[in-house]
Design an enzyme around this catalytic site. Structure first.
Site, mmCIF file in Angstrom:
data_model
loop_
_atom_site.group_PDB
_atom_site.id
_atom_site.type_symbol
_atom_site.label_atom_id
_atom_site.label_comp_id
_atom_site.label_asym_id
_atom_site.label_seq_id
_atom_site.Cartn_x
_atom_site.Cartn_y
_atom_site.Cartn_z
ATOM 1 N N PHE A 7 5.419 -2.821 -0.631
ATOM 2 C CA PHE A 7 5.855 -1.892 -1.663
ATOM 3 C C PHE A 7 5.804 -0.477 -1.088
ATOM 4 C CE2 PHE A 7 5.040 -4.262 -5.948
ATOM 5 C CZ PHE A 7 5.826 -5.312 -5.505
ATOM 6 N N ASP A 8 6.957 0.004 -0.659
ATOM 7 C CA ASP A 8 7.049 1.285 0.032
ATOM 8 C C ASP A 8 6.844 2.458 -0.933
ATOM 9 O OD1 ASP A 8 7.936 3.031 2.339
ATOM 10 O OD2 ASP A 8 9.522 3.491 0.899
ATOM 11 N N ALA A 9 6.019 3.413 -0.526
ATOM 12 C CA ALA A 9 5.818 4.673 -1.262
ATOM 13 C C ALA A 9 5.529 4.438 -2.746
ATOM 14 C CB ALA A 9 7.040 5.580 -1.089
ATOM 15 N N VAL A 10 4.849 3.349 -3.054
ATOM 16 C CA VAL A 10 4.677 2.940 -4.447
ATOM 17 C C VAL A 10 3.781 3.891 -5.231
ATOM 18 C CG1 VAL A 10 2.688 1.434 -4.051
ATOM 19 C CG2 VAL A 10 4.316 0.891 -5.885
#
Length: 579
Positions: free
Chosen positions: A236-239
């Protein structure tokens, strides 16, 4: 169906939704989410707190185009390279964003449903997932300003007209935490007049508005698609930036945590052994919050490890690294740390805040600059601060604060020996397997600091380097493969096995791992200096009724009353049981 008679799945989904969307029709949203995820109301819940990993799990992180060959799709080339060189060594691969994109080497996604034509197609992705456990990015905070959704937003059309977060110049955005120095708001003309779109990262990366249920639906559809294509691990990128509110820092807000819990509930009911890893490049205590109560992320990126380990190896003192290790809580069953020391991004400095003081950070930044690295900056209360150091890990470890020296390879291997031995799942950047150096030509071509560590190898050239016994790439690759092979057969290196930090002074880093059945112990000791170090075996407290072996040297310890001498940057894994 009433809440008192509904299934556990329905109850859990509704509970999440009530905390995120209290003003909406929870029953309708719940049914729609289950339909998208192809779940039945009576889908059984998976057992709580299960480890979906073991000591055999090692993830290699790579772009789809990191190894290329003329006339061949890069994903096909990459797959062949993995099968020829890494099959039986590592079992998992993280392919960084392989979708059509407009900037940031894939992290400005134009279409989440497609594979970038220049890389290959879904058939290639599925083929890789048959041979290796596949990890994929869910770029969930933002998408490309050239996506069809944003084009529709600008024209007031659906889907997309309500997908992006907007604010006004009058809103209080003074507290907003940013990883960049660019203006937060992007002015955009629409049929309804000028709107100001929130852009946490760049103006080509426009932030989604998860207050809108349609945005949630779109991402659940994306998750289902990726599961169907063979993805087992989601990054989960830059969540951390997902939910925004003017007048707040707009990071780590409660709705963000609850959204992750909701997605985990849906994912684990659809594919019980799927894993969610949160990518939150923030100070250590904030990062750990994404474990929740064992009900949020399965794994969190161990962002403090890279700056602390690099600092230890070039300063010759492990005091900060050791202090940090002693404060890290053991991961609960069903959760694990995701350890890495190099990635497609730089070495983040925010995770070192509170762990290294300002003078130490300044010295580290200055040394990396002298080693050819670039420094990226962020804005904090109107002041620019170093955000990350952009450099290949091999070049970052070319010397000490005194300058480059002859121990570059030994220092580099020592760093990975530490990471491979620590509690958690190791993630190894593909370029670290070869000791790839800084790519200044790529920086010049892209004008992006991060490109320095995103080299593209020609397959034939890489094969030649790996076959050349005099090449440092050959030396690094073979030593790395050896370490990985040893690690994956040792029960005491299970990601959740016991870890205890040893007190061996500043020059020697030491910790003890014990297998979950308590049959195997491994004492891991590392010389963090460019000088020979000696330690009495008695200080390690090896049980003298057992035989002990150095796994790395493949030798027996003959006399437990003698001393152990470690060459500069030597790593020792002493065990009473060879896995």
């Amino acid at each position: 169906m009433t809440d008192t008679t509904c299934s556990e799945l329905i109850h859990r989904v509704k509970t999440h939704l009530q905390l995120i969307y209290p003003e909406h029709d929870i029953q309708s949203i719940c049914q729609n989410l289950l339909h998208i995820m192809q779940l039945e109301e009576n889908t059984p819940s998976p057992p709580n707190h299960q480890n979906h990993w073991s000591q055999e799990d090692v993830v290699v992180i790579t772009y789809g185009s990191s190894v290329i060959k003329e006339g061949e799709k890069p994903l096909h080339t990459l797959h062949r390279f993995f099968n020829e060189h890494l099959k039986g060594v590592v079992n998992s691969v993280h392919i960084l964003p392989f979708y059509p994109y407009s900037s940031d080497d894939g992290f400005a996604v134009m279409d989440y449903s497609k594979v970038n034509d220049s890389l290959g197609d879904w058939v290639d992705i599925e083929a890789i997932s048959q041979d290796f456990r596949l990890m994929s990015d869910l770029v969930i905070n933002h998408c490309s300003s050239r996506s069809i959704w944003f084009e529709n937003f600008k024209q007031g059309k659906s889907p997309g007209t309500n997908y992006f977060y907007t604010a006004t110049p009058e809103d209080d955005i003074s507290q907003v935490v940013r990883p960049r120095t660019s203006p937060l708001l992007r002015e955009v003309p629409t049929p309804e007049g000028t709107k100001y779109v929130w852009c946490t990262f760049s103006h080509d990366q426009v932030d989604f508005d998860f207050r809108e249920i349609d945005v949630l639906y779109e991402f659940i559809k994306i998750i289902r698609l990726y599961l169907d294509r063979g993805v087992k691990i989601f990054r989960f990128d830059a969540v951390a930036f997902l939910w925004k509110e003017p007048g707040t820092p707009s990071i780590h807000l409660p709705q963000t945590h609850e959204l992750i819990r909701l997605m985990r509930t849906l994912v684990e009911h659809a594919v019980p052994d799927a894993i969610i890893i949160t990518e939150t490049n923030v100070p250590n205590h904030e990062n750990l919050s994404y474990f929740g109560n064992g009900n949020e992320a399965h794994c969190v990126y161990n962002f403090s490890l890279p700056p602390l380990l690099v600092n230890s190896l070039i300063s010759g003192s492990c005091k900060h690294l050791k202090r940090w290790l002693m404060t890290m809580p053991p991961s609960q069953v069903g959760t694990a740390y995701f350890n890495f020391i190099a990635s497609h991004d730089g070495i983040g400095l925010r995770p070192a805040e509170g762990l290294l003081d300002e003078d130490e950070l300044a010295t580290l930044v200055n040394t990396i600059s002298q080693f050819g690295g670039k420094i990226s900056w962020r804005s904090a209360n109107g002041i620019n601060k170093p955000y990350e150091m952009n450099i290949s890990l091999f070049d970052a470890l070319q010397g000490t604060y005194k300058g480059p020296d002859k121990y570059q390879i030994d220092r580099f291997i020592c760093a990975h020996a530490v990471m491979l031995a620590l509690e958690g799942i190791p993630g190894i950047y593909l370029h670290s397997l070869f000791g790839t150096t800084n790519d200044y030509e790529r920086v010049n071509n892209t004008s992006q600091n991060r490109s320095i560590n995103r080299h593209q190898w020609q397959a034939d050239e890489l094969d030649a380097q790996l076959d050349n016994k005099y090449s440092h790439h050959h030396k690094v690759f073979n030593r790395m493969r050896k370490l990985i092979k040893i690690r994956t057969t040792q029960p005491a290196f299970h990601p959740n096995a016991v870890q205890f930090t040893l007190q061996l002074g500043e020059e020697l880093l030491g910790f003890w791992r014990q297998s979950q059945n308590r049959k195997q112990s491994i004492f891991c000791i590392f010389n963090m200096t460019d000088k020979e170090q000696t330690i009495a075996m008695a200080e390690i407290n090896l049980i003298d009724t057992e035989e002990w072996f150095d796994l790395i040297a493949d030798s027996k310890v003959e006399d437990l009353r003698s001393t152990l001498t470690l060459a500069p940057y030597q790593a020792v894994w002493l065990t009473n049981f060879r896995g």
